[in-house]
Design a protein around this motif. Structure first.
Motif, PDB file in Angstrom:
ATOM      1  N   TYR A  85      -5.583   8.015  -4.437  1.00  9.63           N
ATOM      2  CA  TYR A  85      -4.904   6.586  -4.598  1.00  9.63           C
ATOM      3  C   TYR A  85      -3.988   6.687  -5.886  1.00  9.63           C
ATOM      4  O   TYR A  85      -4.613   7.062  -6.902  1.00  9.63           O
ATOM      5  CB  TYR A  85      -5.716   5.583  -4.295  1.00  9.63           C
ATOM      6  N   GLN A  86      -2.941   5.961  -5.593  1.00  9.61           N
ATOM      7  CA  GLN A  86      -1.781   5.668  -6.767  1.00  9.61           C
ATOM      8  C   GLN A  86      -1.414   4.406  -6.802  1.00  9.61           C
ATOM      9  O   GLN A  86      -0.837   3.804  -5.675  1.00  9.61           O
ATOM     10  CB  GLN A  86      -0.793   6.479  -6.785  1.00  9.61           C
ATOM     11  N   VAL A  87      -1.648   3.414  -7.732  1.00 15.15           N
ATOM     12  CA  VAL A  87      -1.296   1.929  -7.758  1.00 15.15           C
ATOM     13  C   VAL A  87       0.304   2.056  -7.749  1.00 15.15           C
ATOM     14  O   VAL A  87       0.919   2.839  -8.008  1.00 15.15           O
ATOM     15  CB  VAL A  87      -1.869   1.349  -8.652  1.00 15.15           C
ATOM     16  N   PRO A  88       0.777   0.944  -6.810  1.00 13.13           N
ATOM     17  CA  PRO A  88       2.380   0.736  -6.844  1.00 13.13           C
ATOM     18  C   PRO A  88       3.022   0.684  -8.133  1.00 13.13           C
ATOM     19  O   PRO A  88       2.422   0.090  -8.976  1.00 13.13           O
ATOM     20  CB  PRO A  88       2.456  -0.447  -5.900  1.00 13.13           C
ATOM     21  N   SER A  89       4.214   0.977  -8.122  1.00 17.91           N
ATOM     22  CA  SER A  89       4.962   0.980  -9.487  1.00 17.91           C
ATOM     23  C   SER A  89       4.989  -0.493  -9.878  1.00 17.91           C
ATOM     24  O   SER A  89       5.282  -0.805 -11.077  1.00 17.91           O
ATOM     25  CB  SER A  89       6.271   1.737  -9.001  1.00 17.91           C
ATOM     26  N   LYS A 130       5.387   0.483   2.507  1.00 21.59           N
ATOM     27  CA  LYS A 130       6.676   0.605   3.054  1.00 21.59           C
ATOM     28  C   LYS A 130       6.786   0.139   4.440  1.00 21.59           C
ATOM     29  O   LYS A 130       7.635  -0.464   5.015  1.00 21.59           O
ATOM     30  CB  LYS A 130       7.011   2.153   3.184  1.00 21.59           C
ATOM     31  N   SER A 131       5.568   0.019   5.334  1.00 20.06           N
ATOM     32  CA  SER A 131       5.573  -0.411   6.624  1.00 20.06           C
ATOM     33  C   SER A 131       5.143  -1.878   6.333  1.00 20.06           C
ATOM     34  O   SER A 131       5.051  -2.523   7.676  1.00 20.06           O
ATOM     35  CB  SER A 131       4.289   0.363   7.334  1.00 20.06           C
ATOM     36  N   GLY A 132       5.131  -2.515   5.466  1.00 23.73           N
ATOM     37  CA  GLY A 132       4.661  -4.039   5.453  1.00 23.73           C
ATOM     38  C   GLY A 132       3.288  -4.431   5.396  1.00 23.73           C
ATOM     39  O   GLY A 132       2.987  -5.652   5.323  1.00 23.73           O
ATOM     40  N   LYS A 133       2.174  -3.397   5.390  1.00 23.67           N
ATOM     41  CA  LYS A 133       0.961  -3.865   5.460  1.00 23.67           C
ATOM     42  C   LYS A 133       0.549  -3.636   4.073  1.00 23.67           C
ATOM     43  O   LYS A 133       1.175  -3.285   3.072  1.00 23.67           O
ATOM     44  CB  LYS A 133       0.189  -2.723   6.141  1.00 23.67           C
TER      45      LYS A 133
END
Length: 147
Positions: A85-89, A130-133
């Motif tokens: 896992y990598q946290v969103p920018s 990206k998929s909105g989830k």
């Protein structure tokens, strides 16, 4: 082999006071520094994860159960396990804490307060992928590690 312990990577700490706790890499020092001549990194993590809440609970109880207790510290590479896992920018892992803040007690307290505020906000409304989830990375960081 490429370097994969970069800023934003979620890691699990293996040794010491925070063993079994999840953290986010803020800054990596692959070649070490003068004070710590070994590969290490600055991490900001979750000492006490938020508890489950449901609709029947009062707002006061929900506020209490969604509290987060953060920690900030330098950790040797040997004492952590990177995850996929990598946290969103948009969380901005580099801005969580700085080396100057880590030099003083007041700076560390200030950094913990900022991290607490940010994590509580992101855990209540996780950023979307990206998929909105909701982002799986933030949801993973939120959950207590079961072992």
């Amino acid at each position: 082999m490429g370097k994969f312990i970069k800023s934003g990577r979620v890691v699990v700490l293996l040794q010491g006071r925070f063993a079994g706790k999840k953290a986010v890499v803020v800054k990596a020092f692959d070649d070490g520094s003068k004070a710590r001549p070994f590969g290490h990194c600055l991490v900001a993590g979750v000492d006490k994860a938020p508890l489950k809440v449901n609709k029947t609970m009062s707002k006061k109880k929900i506020a209490k159960r969604t509290r987060v207790k953060p920690f900030v510290r330098y950790v040797n590479y040997n004492h952590m396990m990177p995850t996929r896992y990598q946290v969103p920018s948009e969380i901005g892992a580099q801005s969580l804490a700085t080396d100057q803040q880590m030099d003083t007690t007041d700076g560390r307290i200030e950094a913990k307060k900022f991290i607490k505020k940010l994590l509580q906000e992101k855990f209540v409304t996780p950023p979307t992928d990206k998929s909105g989830k909701p982002s799986k990375d933030v949801l993973y960081l939120r959950k207590k590690l079961r072992f």
